[in-house]
Scaffold this motif. Structure first.
Motif, PDB file in Angstrom:
ATOM      1  N   VAL A  41       9.549  12.972   3.856  1.00  0.00           N
ATOM      2  CA  VAL A  41       8.193  12.999   3.270  1.00  0.00           C
ATOM      3  C   VAL A  41       7.693  11.565   3.088  1.00  0.00           C
ATOM      4  O   VAL A  41       6.565  11.229   3.451  1.00  0.00           O
ATOM      5  CB  VAL A  41       8.200  13.748   1.926  1.00  0.00           C
ATOM      6  N   ARG A  50       1.943   6.963   8.103  1.00  0.00           N
ATOM      7  CA  ARG A  50       0.487   7.154   8.035  1.00  0.00           C
ATOM      8  C   ARG A  50      -0.186   5.925   7.462  1.00  0.00           C
ATOM      9  O   ARG A  50      -1.299   5.566   7.875  1.00  0.00           O
ATOM     10  CB  ARG A  50       0.166   8.405   7.237  1.00  0.00           C
ATOM     11  N   CYS A 106       2.595   9.399  -5.817  1.00  0.00           N
ATOM     12  CA  CYS A 106       2.981  10.783  -5.487  1.00  0.00           C
ATOM     13  C   CYS A 106       4.230  11.188  -6.259  1.00  0.00           C
ATOM     14  O   CYS A 106       4.305  12.300  -6.794  1.00  0.00           O
ATOM     15  CB  CYS A 106       3.257  10.928  -3.992  1.00  0.00           C
ATOM     16  N   LEU A 107       5.206  10.291  -6.291  1.00  0.00           N
ATOM     17  CA  LEU A 107       6.459  10.628  -6.973  1.00  0.00           C
ATOM     18  C   LEU A 107       6.236  10.761  -8.476  1.00  0.00           C
ATOM     19  O   LEU A 107       6.799  11.641  -9.128  1.00  0.00           O
ATOM     20  CB  LEU A 107       7.521   9.555  -6.688  1.00  0.00           C
ATOM     21  N   ALA A 123       4.594  14.033  -9.142  1.00  0.00           N
ATOM     22  CA  ALA A 123       5.490  15.171  -8.894  1.00  0.00           C
ATOM     23  C   ALA A 123       6.641  15.239  -9.886  1.00  0.00           C
ATOM     24  O   ALA A 123       7.423  16.190  -9.857  1.00  0.00           O
ATOM     25  CB  ALA A 123       6.042  15.096  -7.475  1.00  0.00           C
ATOM     26  N   GLN A 125       0.500  13.982  -1.968  1.00  0.00           N
ATOM     27  CA  GLN A 125       0.135  13.106  -0.852  1.00  0.00           C
ATOM     28  C   GLN A 125      -1.054  13.695  -0.086  1.00  0.00           C
ATOM     29  O   GLN A 125      -2.014  12.986   0.233  1.00  0.00           O
ATOM     30  CB  GLN A 125       1.349  12.967   0.071  1.00  0.00           C
ATOM     31  N   SER A 133      10.645  17.995   7.214  1.00  0.00           N
ATOM     32  CA  SER A 133      11.087  17.988   5.828  1.00  0.00           C
ATOM     33  C   SER A 133      11.483  19.393   5.367  1.00  0.00           C
ATOM     34  O   SER A 133      12.489  19.582   4.686  1.00  0.00           O
ATOM     35  CB  SER A 133       9.963  17.427   4.949  1.00  0.00           C
ATOM     36  N   VAL A 134      10.687  20.385   5.758  1.00  0.00           N
ATOM     37  CA  VAL A 134      10.984  21.770   5.365  1.00  0.00           C
ATOM     38  C   VAL A 134      12.292  22.238   6.000  1.00  0.00           C
ATOM     39  O   VAL A 134      13.125  22.866   5.344  1.00  0.00           O
ATOM     40  CB  VAL A 134       9.818  22.697   5.765  1.00  0.00           C
ATOM     41  N   GLU A 142      -2.892   3.529   9.344  1.00  0.00           N
ATOM     42  CA  GLU A 142      -4.150   3.092   8.734  1.00  0.00           C
ATOM     43  C   GLU A 142      -4.295   1.582   8.856  1.00  0.00           C
ATOM     44  O   GLU A 142      -5.377   1.056   9.122  1.00  0.00           O
ATOM     45  CB  GLU A 142      -4.200   3.519   7.269  1.00  0.00           C
ATOM     46  N   LEU A 148       4.692   9.442   4.992  1.00  0.00           N
ATOM     47  CA  LEU A 148       3.637   8.719   4.281  1.00  0.00           C
ATOM     48  C   LEU A 148       3.572   7.286   4.770  1.00  0.00           C
ATOM     49  O   LEU A 148       2.479   6.743   5.037  1.00  0.00           O
ATOM     50  CB  LEU A 148       3.909   8.768   2.774  1.00  0.00           C
ATOM     51  N   ASP A 186       1.192   4.190  -2.936  1.00  0.00           N
ATOM     52  CA  ASP A 186       0.941   5.604  -2.660  1.00  0.00           C
ATOM     53  C   ASP A 186       2.186   6.442  -2.944  1.00  0.00           C
ATOM     54  O   ASP A 186       2.108   7.520  -3.555  1.00  0.00           O
ATOM     55  CB  ASP A 186       0.511   5.791  -1.204  1.00  0.00           C
ATOM     56  N   SER A 215      15.203  15.448   3.095  1.00  0.00           N
ATOM     57  CA  SER A 215      13.881  16.065   3.130  1.00  0.00           C
ATOM     58  C   SER A 215      12.861  15.187   2.408  1.00  0.00           C
ATOM     59  O   SER A 215      11.762  14.942   2.908  1.00  0.00           O
ATOM     60  CB  SER A 215      13.962  17.452   2.476  1.00  0.00           C
ATOM     61  N   LEU A 216      13.238  14.689   1.246  1.00  0.00           N
ATOM     62  CA  LEU A 216      12.345  13.808   0.489  1.00  0.00           C
ATOM     63  C   LEU A 216      12.115  12.507   1.240  1.00  0.00           C
ATOM     64  O   LEU A 216      10.997  11.988   1.297  1.00  0.00           O
ATOM     65  CB  LEU A 216      12.942  13.529  -0.895  1.00  0.00           C
ATOM     66  N   ARG A 227       0.829  -1.199   0.000  1.00  0.00           N
ATOM     67  CA  ARG A 227       0.000   0.000   0.000  1.00  0.00           C
ATOM     68  C   ARG A 227       0.869   1.256   0.000  1.00  0.00           C
ATOM     69  O   ARG A 227       0.628   2.207  -0.751  1.00  0.00           O
ATOM     70  CB  ARG A 227      -0.899  -0.039   1.235  1.00  0.00           C
ATOM     71  N   GLU A 241       4.814  15.845  -1.657  1.00  0.00           N
ATOM     72  CA  GLU A 241       4.073  16.059  -0.411  1.00  0.00           C
ATOM     73  C   GLU A 241       2.679  16.604  -0.694  1.00  0.00           C
ATOM     74  O   GLU A 241       1.691  16.157  -0.109  1.00  0.00           O
ATOM     75  CB  GLU A 241       4.847  17.044   0.460  1.00  0.00           C
ATOM     76  N   HIS A 281       6.005  17.200   7.619  1.00  0.00           N
ATOM     77  CA  HIS A 281       6.135  18.404   6.785  1.00  0.00           C
ATOM     78  C   HIS A 281       7.137  19.373   7.398  1.00  0.00           C
ATOM     79  O   HIS A 281       8.037  19.879   6.712  1.00  0.00           O
ATOM     80  CB  HIS A 281       4.770  19.075   6.631  1.00  0.00           C
TER      81      HIS A 281
END
Lengths: 284, 647
Positions: free
Chosen positions: A258, A265, A36-37, A40, B639, A242-243, A269, A262, A32, A254-255, A28, B636, A239
């Motif tokens: 992120v 999370r 996302c990658l 992006a 996401q 990462s920032v 779940e 994920l 996800d 940083s990546l 999973r 992000e 976040h």
């Protein structure tokens, strides 16, 4: 042996669940993260094409000088970025394909609880219908909530203190958000039932899920609320970290943060669904 | 009612502040200071166009019934046989006006109102011309435009000789439109800008600088005194240009009398729900009017003013008025916000902005700056909008940088945004070679006005400061602001003053950018390195030599000196200078180590550079490392979106 387990035993070996629940969670997460990658990627291509890498400390440059370099990148690459706006079809495809790892996770958790599972195609079809129904319900919910918020705001707009109207609208939206969380909870319950009781009618299972929610509203809401709060905390924490790392030119880290956020999370779940499965019992 | 000069108690306070320039100069020393030039005390302007008015607000019908006198002095060298009156509220009398039929009417917020406005003269008598009724001589429309009634010529029965005065007795009715372009009403909020019959400015050569209300242009008028009595319902709270000198109440109404000397416009507001804050800042009585619930915004506004007023005082000369009124209109009248009038500014924004953005500070410092660039200098805003909006935008940037550092705009997803970055983005999003010094009406759109007049001018002056010295430019602008206070300067006046401090090359570049739309882009065109072949007759000694060659090119007409930073493979850095003359600059280097990186203008002094990302190059065999941070933020965002949209 029930008809369900007989049905399961008749399935080809390749479709039998293999490995632990954590492998399902990893699958999973992998899906996800990959989605996302992939989505992006245009930003990566724009960054490469901008040639900002020719500057020393390129990693930190985007966060320096008040955003001059960031806006310069976005401005010079605006044509390619506009051209690579994600088509709705791809988003729909990715959302649809997301049902597969979800189904796998639910199936593994259900099997671990000793309950039978619907076959793949039937489960996916029912999950797909559930997804469409949930989206429609959400859209209706938000439409109603926004209309309520705008109506309340309009009603109170003549108050000299502008906060009155705005805060009333926010309250209406907050209420809508709570309802949406309820829809999410109902949806998870329904998904579980659909994966388990593949032979039952779809609508009947939805009604049973709603009854289940009503019967155990307090404990279900408490655990679900805790899970969502924790998930939000992980999202915000990841976040911020990462920032901070990106501002200190540790963009690879940083990546990674992120992605770790994920992953965490998705794991949360998984834990929530596992609790749902075990608290629901083998056959409800 | 007679007009006379009143004593200025505030002058004594101003002198006290002037007696302590060390503090102000010390503040400036931290960022390129200039101390107040000793002995330079700006003269007060002659009162050319003075107004003694009585205005009665009908808050139910949103009308202003006005009467009074205009006292005008022929300050030119020519006899004058005509007057021009600006009746700018007529811009909102219908869709047929110059303002509303223009496709650019949306430029400054000119949406079609639900209630139109107008201004109708009912009496116009010249006292010194035998009480002659001038209304019959009032031209019915703006010159050459039968559908517009904002610029009206009045033929005089006899010429007014140079140095002579004329007293006009006027009565009129102003019908306020639904608020737009900073004037009008919304519910029970009223803002009166350009609300009275106002004389155009008479230039020294005897020509009137008159013009109809153009959607892209602003205003221009002579200095004078304003003595205005505002008669409003007693539940209204009033704010206005100048100082409140008297107030009477009775019969359910309040009459507030305001006086302002040495100003060229008068605006006012009335609303029953204002909350007030009062504070003395640098000898100025600051009065802030804001809607209920905007306390946070009010506090941030005052905090900004406490720091910004001394900043502007030090850089551009002391603010000479005793009062400053700051009006934050309610959100339903947002069109009244973001504007400047002498001693009165309007800000604006929602109640929550002060909690999470610097929007309040942005608008306040910009409008405050207009007190100098517009209020005191009073240049022709229609003919040369860059003299106020452009210079003020630069002044705003300098002030924000001094007050807040680089991240003045705010932070989004961990990326901080400065005003300079946003200006540059705004300027280059729509690249243009339009001259900065165009008249407002000559720009094709408001976007061009914004990107050229506001952003490009600010970046041009930032470039001059970076290249030729911020102290020098600061000193020059200080001198300009003081020397031309009250004198309606032109671009040549500005250039003359700047030429006293800046080198000829700077002036040449400035003229090119202002009048011919010149720009510039520096780029590192190529970076190469190759091993120098050995002479086979000479025995090999040590490692082979490598010759590196860097080519930096310049496109555009501006020739600005730049530096080039070269980095060798050993890490050693070489810094070279180029005066910007010619289209190319070539540098060769021989040594055991090649040049691996070349950056032109490493300190980003050329704020006007058309493309920053071509300013660097690495040797082809060295890999350029593209950063991942934008990609990470994108992942992000997806996401978050995925989590929000998942079924």
């Amino acid at each position: 042996m029930t008809s369900e387990s007989a049905h399961m035993n008749a399935m080809p070996p390749v479709l039998l669940p293999v490995g632990s629940a954590w492998r399902a969670v990893l699958l999973r997460f992998g899906y996800d993260a990959g989605a996302c990658l992939l989505l992006a990627l245009p930003l990566w291509h724009a960054t490469v094409a901008s040639a900002i890498g020719a500057f020393p400390n390129a990693a930190g440059l985007l966060h320096l000088d008040g955003g001059v370099w960031l806006l310069e990148l976005l401005r010079t690459q605006q044509a390619s970025l506009r051209a690579s706006v994600v088509p709705g079809g791809l988003l729909l495809l990715l959302s649809s394909l997301a049902l597969l790892p979800e189904w796998w996770l639910l199936r593994v958790l259900t099997r671990r609880a000793g309950a039978p599972c619907a076959e793949l195609t039937q489960a996916l079809r029912r999950l797909g219908v559930l997804a469409l129904g949930t989206w429609a319900l959400r859209a209706l919910g938000w439409a109603a909530g926004i209309s309520l918020a705008l109506g309340v705001r309009s009603l109170l707009q003549r108050q000299p203190d502008e906060r009155t109207a705005d805060l009333a609208a926010c309250a209406a939206l907050a209420f809508t958000l709570l309802l949406q969380l309820g829809v999410s909870l109902l949806r998870d319950l329904a998904a579980l039932r659909l994966v388990r009781h593949g032979h039952q009618r779809l609508l009947a299972e939805l009604v049973r899920a709603a009854r289940q929610l009503r019967a155990r509203a307090a404990p279900l809401s408490a655990v679900y609320g805790s899970y969502r709060a924790l998930s939000l905390a992980v999202l915000l924490g990841a976040h911020c970290l990462s920032v901070v790392l990106a501002q200190r030119s540790h963009d690879a880290l940083s990546l990674l943060v992120v992605l770790l956020g994920l992953g965490l999370r998705v794991a949360l779940e998984g834990l929530w669904l596992r609790w749902l499965v075990t608290s629901a019992g083998p056959a409800t | 009612m007679p007009l006379s000069w009143s004593p200025h108690a505030h002058r004594r306070r101003a002198l006290l502040w002037r007696a302590a320039p060390v503090l102000a100069a010390a503040l400036l020393l931290l960022a390129g200071p200039v101390s107040a030039e000793p002995g330079e005390s700006p003269d007060r302007p002659p009162a050319i166009a003075s107004y003694a008015l009585h205005a009665r607000l009908d808050a139910e019908r949103h009308e202003i019934h006005g009467r009074g006198q205009i006292l005008w002095l022929n300050s030119s060298a020519q006899p004058v046989s005509e007057l021009y009156l600006h009746l700018y509220l007529n811009a909102f009398e219908g869709p047929h006006t110059l303002f509303h039929r223009s496709p650019l009417r949306q430029a400054r917020g000119g949406k079609a109102p639900r209630r139109w406005g107008s201004i109708r003269l009912q009496r116009l008598v010249a006292r010194e011309l035998g009480q002659q009724d001038l209304l019959p001589a009032l031209e019915p429309h703006s010159p050459g435009d039968p559908q517009d009634h904002t610029d009206r010529r009045v033929a005089l029965p006899a010429a007014v000789q140079p140095g002579e005065r004329l007293t006009l007795e006027v009565e009129w009715v102003s019908v306020l439109p639904e608020v737009q372009v900073r004037t009008g009403f919304s519910r029970d909020f009223h803002f009166a800008g350009q609300w009275f019959p106002k004389l155009a400015r008479l230039e020294p050569d005897g020509n009137w600088a008159h013009f109809a209300f153009d959607p892209l242009a602003e205003f221009y008028a002579d200095f004078g005194s304003y003595d205005v009595t505002l008669d409003v319902p007693e539940h209204m709270i009033v704010g206005a240009t100048g100082q409140r000198v008297a107030e009477t109440r009775g019969e359910g109404r309040v009459s507030a009398r305001y006086r302002a000397d040495d100003v060229h416009d008068f605006a006012w507001t009335a609303w029953p729900h204002f909350r007030e804050r009062h504070e003395q800042i640098a000898g100025i009585a600051v009065r802030l009017l804001h809607p209920p619930g905007h306390d946070r915004n009010a506090e941030r506004t005052l905090e900004l003013l406490r720091r910004a007023i001394p900043h502007f005082n030090a850089r551009y000369g002391l603010y000479p008025y005793p009062t400053l009124t700051v009006v934050h209109p309610p959100s339903h009248a947002g069109e009244a916000g973001g504007m400047e009038y002498p001693t009165l500014i309007t800000t604006g924004g929602d109640w929550h902005l002060g909690f999470w953005t610097r929007a309040i500070e942005y608008v306040t410092v910009h409008e405050l700056g207009h007190q100098w660039f517009y209020g005191l200098l009073a240049s022709d805003e229609r003919r040369w909008p860059f003299l106020d909006e452009g210079l003020n935008s630069y002044a705003e940037s300098v002030a924000l940088r001094e007050l807040f550092g680089d991240d003045t705009g705010g932070t989004v997803l961990g990326f901080s945004l400065s005003s300079e970055a946003l200006r540059r983005f705004g300027m280059l999003l729509r690249p243009s070679s339009l001259p900065i010094a165009l008249a407002a009406s000559e720009f094709p759109s408001i976007v061009d006005v914004g990107s050229t007049v506001y952003q490009r001018t600010a970046l041009l002056f930032q470039t001059l400061a970076n290249v030729y010295g911020e102290q020098e430019l600061t000193r020059a602008l200080h001198s300009y602001a003081l020397r031309f206070r009250f004198r309606h300067p032109t671009p040549e006046d500005l250039l003359a003053v700047l030429g006293e401090t800046l080198p000829p090359g700077a002036l040449q570049n400035l003229r090119g950018a202002l009048f011919q739309g010149h720009g510039v882009d520096y780029r590192v065109s190529s970076l190469e390195a190759a091993t120098v072949p050995r002479d086979p007759a000479v025995p090999a000694q040590g490692s082979p030599e490598i010759e590196s060659r860097v080519v930096v090119s310049r496109s555009g007409e501006l020739q600005l000196p730049v530096q080039v930073l070269l980095t060798l493979q050993t890490g050693e850095q070489l810094r070279q200078s180029w005066d910007g003359v010619g289209a190319f600059w070539v540098f060769t280097h021989r040594g055991p180590s090649p040049i691996v990186s070349a950056i032109v203008d490493p300190e980003r002094r050329i704020a006007l550079d058309g493309d920053l990302l071509d300013n660097a190059r690495v040797l082809s065999r060295e890999r350029a490392n593209a950063p991942l941070s934008l990609f990470a933020r994108g992942a992000e965002l997806w996401q978050w979106l995925g989590a929000a949209l998942r079924p």
